[in-house]
Motif scaffolding. Sequence first.
Motif, PDB file in Angstrom:
ATOM      1  N   SER A   1     -21.839  33.655   2.273  1.00 48.57           N
ATOM      2  CA  SER A   1     -20.495  34.047   2.701  1.00 48.57           C
ATOM      3  C   SER A   1     -19.477  33.824   1.574  1.00 48.57           C
ATOM      4  CB  SER A   1     -20.085  33.297   3.965  1.00 48.57           C
ATOM      5  OG  SER A   1     -19.770  31.958   3.653  1.00 48.57           O
ATOM      6  N   ARG A   2     -19.762  32.872   0.694  1.00 50.30           N
ATOM      7  CA  ARG A   2     -18.851  32.637  -0.446  1.00 50.30           C
ATOM      8  C   ARG A   2     -18.843  33.833  -1.411  1.00 50.30           C
ATOM      9  NH1 ARG A   2     -19.360  27.595  -3.985  1.00 50.30           N
ATOM     10  NH2 ARG A   2     -17.562  28.509  -5.011  1.00 50.30           N
TER      11      ARG A   2
ATOM     12  N   GLU B   1     -16.374  36.248  -0.144  1.00 51.21           N
ATOM     13  CA  GLU B   1     -15.028  35.710  -0.307  1.00 51.21           C
ATOM     14  C   GLU B   1     -14.547  35.870  -1.756  1.00 51.21           C
ATOM     15  OE1 GLU B   1     -14.934  31.846   1.717  1.00 51.21           O
ATOM     16  OE2 GLU B   1     -13.669  31.235   0.016  1.00 51.21           O
ATOM     17  N   VAL B   2     -15.388  35.428  -2.693  1.00 45.57           N
ATOM     18  CA  VAL B   2     -15.015  35.441  -4.110  1.00 45.57           C
ATOM     19  C   VAL B   2     -14.826  36.866  -4.627  1.00 45.57           C
ATOM     20  CG1 VAL B   2     -15.984  34.997  -6.413  1.00 45.57           C
ATOM     21  CG2 VAL B   2     -15.990  33.195  -4.691  1.00 45.57           C
TER      22      VAL B   2
ATOM     23  N   LEU C   1     -22.393  29.029  -6.391  1.00 47.59           N
ATOM     24  CA  LEU C   1     -22.495  30.395  -6.904  1.00 47.59           C
ATOM     25  C   LEU C   1     -22.745  30.379  -8.404  1.00 47.59           C
ATOM     26  CD1 LEU C   1     -19.547  32.313  -5.165  1.00 47.59           C
ATOM     27  CD2 LEU C   1     -21.920  32.035  -4.400  1.00 47.59           C
TER      28      LEU C   1
ATOM     29  N   LYS D   1     -23.976  30.027   4.388  1.00 46.69           N
ATOM     30  CA  LYS D   1     -22.670  29.568   3.925  1.00 46.69           C
ATOM     31  C   LYS D   1     -22.461  29.963   2.458  1.00 46.69           C
ATOM     32  CE  LYS D   1     -20.156  25.353   4.280  1.00 46.69           C
ATOM     33  NZ  LYS D   1     -20.326  23.915   4.364  1.00 46.69           N
ATOM     34  N   ALA D   2     -23.515  29.795   1.666  1.00 48.93           N
ATOM     35  CA  ALA D   2     -23.436  30.169   0.246  1.00 48.93           C
ATOM     36  C   ALA D   2     -23.229  31.681   0.122  1.00 48.93           C
ATOM     37  CB  ALA D   2     -24.709  29.738  -0.484  1.00 48.93           C
TER      38      ALA D   2
END
Length: 333
Positions: A49-50, A53-54, A27, A46-47
């Motif tokens: 989805s981070r 999350e963050v 990120l 996957k990136a």
Amino acid sequence: MTSTQSFVETGPKAIIKAAEILKSGGLVAIPTETVYGLGANAHDGKAVSRIFEVKNRPDFNPLIVHFGDLKDVSETVQMNEVAYILADAFWPGPITFVLPRLETAKVSDLCSAGLPTLAVRMPKHPVAREILKSCGFPVAAPSANISGRLSPTAAQHVANGLGDAVDLIVAGGSSETGLESTVVDLTSDVPVVLRPGTITKEDIEKVLGYEIEQGFDLQPDQQPKSPGQTLSHYSPSVPLRMNAVDLYPGEALLAFGSDKFIGIKGGGAAADLSEHSRRNLSEQSDLYEAAANLFQMLHELDRADHKGIAVMPIPNLGVGVAINDRLRRASAS
Ligand code: TXA
Ligand code: MG
């Protein structure tokens, strides 16, 4: 507050490093002309989805995907005549189009949060453009703040808000326009402005030659077209009061135009406030200057020793519509 000075970088090396981190699924906070974005490779689920999350972002709220050129946009969403006209008039720049996603689009489904549409933008900031060019893939990027908090218009705001949850913050000065991009839905016959910005409804109507619709600031019985419209947003941690004509003791003042006649209840005037409690969005009452200063000044006045932030009235015309939209969300916690 987390100190992350070591993660803030600038210059050509930072651009190369940003592209490498994005390529490997990391990120990167990126400067744009509107606000700083929290970027991830839009092709890498996957990136992406981070990001959710963050930011602690609800997964039903879709992201804006940023592109370096129009050809890549046209291979991702179904462009139409109006989209080409508006892209020609305003891109690169602070406006986002919502368009139908192409079945062949390589962008992760997470970006559109289950919708058949995708929000796309071509930013103008030279650093954002350089990063996009070096990447060769589009970058999904919401504003680089915890969901619901004030948007960042400086690298320091990102560092304060997200700390080392970001792999790199690329510094590129204060964001020039200072408000998030105008979001326009171009999926039906008549465009609908879903989020007002510095490119106004009138600016768009001037280019198209006809009236378009407004899909923000809806009546309670109207269904919002943009998932983000349902959320309270842009909140400082102290209460914000709009259309203030005087101050309560302990409140900070965010002025627009002259604050000469603003008094403090129980005695005193704006001029008696200490330096850290008094800001002016634009002494000349210039709405573009006010937009550029809005988040920076809210960040500065957002201090625990203030009981609240009182904001003087902003005319609800042109860019004032976008400023009042952000203030309304900030005051409705
Ligand atoms: O200026 C900006 O737009 C910044 C910079 C980084 O480009 N980005 C930004 O992203 O403000 P974000 O995620 O904070 O706001 C995106 C808004 C949200 O209100 C979201 O609901 C809406 O755009 N949106 C995204 N995709 C959409 C879609 N497919 N349909 C309707 N609304 C959408
Ligand atoms: Mg945001």
